[in-house]
Design an enzyme around this catalytic site. Sequence first.
Site, mmCIF file in Angstrom:
data_model
loop_
_atom_site.group_PDB
_atom_site.id
_atom_site.type_symbol
_atom_site.label_atom_id
_atom_site.label_comp_id
_atom_site.label_asym_id
_atom_site.label_seq_id
_atom_site.Cartn_x
_atom_site.Cartn_y
_atom_site.Cartn_z
ATOM 1 N N LEU A 126 47.715 169.788 91.178
ATOM 2 C CA LEU A 126 46.384 170.183 90.711
ATOM 3 C C LEU A 126 45.817 171.261 91.625
ATOM 4 O O LEU A 126 45.522 171.004 92.791
ATOM 5 C CB LEU A 126 45.457 168.966 90.683
ATOM 6 C CG LEU A 126 44.063 169.203 90.099
ATOM 7 C CD1 LEU A 126 44.148 169.480 88.607
ATOM 8 C CD2 LEU A 126 43.170 167.995 90.354
ATOM 9 N N HIS A 229 42.343 166.761 102.365
ATOM 10 C CA HIS A 229 41.950 168.145 102.607
ATOM 11 C C HIS A 229 40.564 168.370 101.986
ATOM 12 O O HIS A 229 40.231 167.782 100.949
ATOM 13 C CB HIS A 229 42.981 169.071 101.969
ATOM 14 C CG HIS A 229 42.845 170.509 102.329
ATOM 15 N ND1 HIS A 229 41.900 171.328 101.742
ATOM 16 C CD2 HIS A 229 43.527 171.281 103.204
ATOM 17 C CE1 HIS A 229 42.021 172.546 102.236
ATOM 18 N NE2 HIS A 229 42.988 172.547 103.136
#
Length: 336
Positions: A126, A229
């Site tokens: 993604l 992240h």
Amino acid sequence: MYIVRPVKRSDLNQLYALAKLAKAGLTTLPCDKRLLRTRIDESLKGFSKKVTKPGGEVYLFVMESTKTKRLVGTSGIVSRVGIKEPHYTYEIKQAYKESKSLNVKKVIHYLKLKMVYNGPSEIGTLFLKPSVREKDCGRLLAFSRYLFIAQNRRRFAGKVIAELRGVIDENGHSPFWNAVCKHFFMVEFKKADLMVMQDKSFIAELIPKHPIYIPLLPISAQKVIGGVHANTIPALKLLQKEGFDNIPEIDIFEAGPVLEAKTANIRSIRKSKMFKVSTIVDSIDTQTDYLIANVASLPAFAVIKNKIRIIKNSIVLTKAAAQAIRVKVGQKVRVG
């Protein structure tokens, strides 16, 4: 308007441009044209293959602007992990230690290598171009995969996992990699991340099989275990809303979290419905947007977000929506 569709060979150059923006940590979107070409070919094979049960097929999708014909994102599904080679994660486990003479009781967390064969399905790859992240494109890009799974249930396993990108700094360095894996693989994180797409045998050959006690790791590595992240936080929130839960496993390279859900319980799969297109009109006056998928065939699969009007078991579409996903009156679509 944006549309999500299966990747094509002609998308290679634009997909490569997206990979350069993604940088390190998104293993399934390598910044390498040869590897991307291989992944596109794997996807084309997956879409064309007749399937009665999941066999590790790859389905890669891209998001395209209907106005500019430029790609702005990509996402993917693997029908089952651990088919050709094992699927690796670290399990987070607990060891209970007690000393009666010192009157000490301790719970110590450690990592244990886990290898899975014939595992669950996996959603991943993604990535959305930064310039469109504020336009609510993330939901379309991520959720279109659930409509594909809902329409083709026999192609997928009973559970779905998602491995999210872990904490990596702006220079592509992973604190966990530097503390653990680097000592065994003797290469930089970026190189190892790329090697995974070519051949995973080096993992089995070099990765430590013995438990890794978390308290013995540098604080910088301990802090990122199970962390994501910064750019991955929106994806994490979307997964949680869909019913995915964290499980006690992490990625073996940068220690990103692993989430899991029963396929039948994923909200967008459970709530999606089939409707027949009864009418196509110029515009529809409503506040709600839906995801609408052409499910006539695997190659024809395409999803957009647009307004609809539901009338019992049929729907009214706008001309723009019908043209974008190439559906006509009388055809069935899946709506989520």
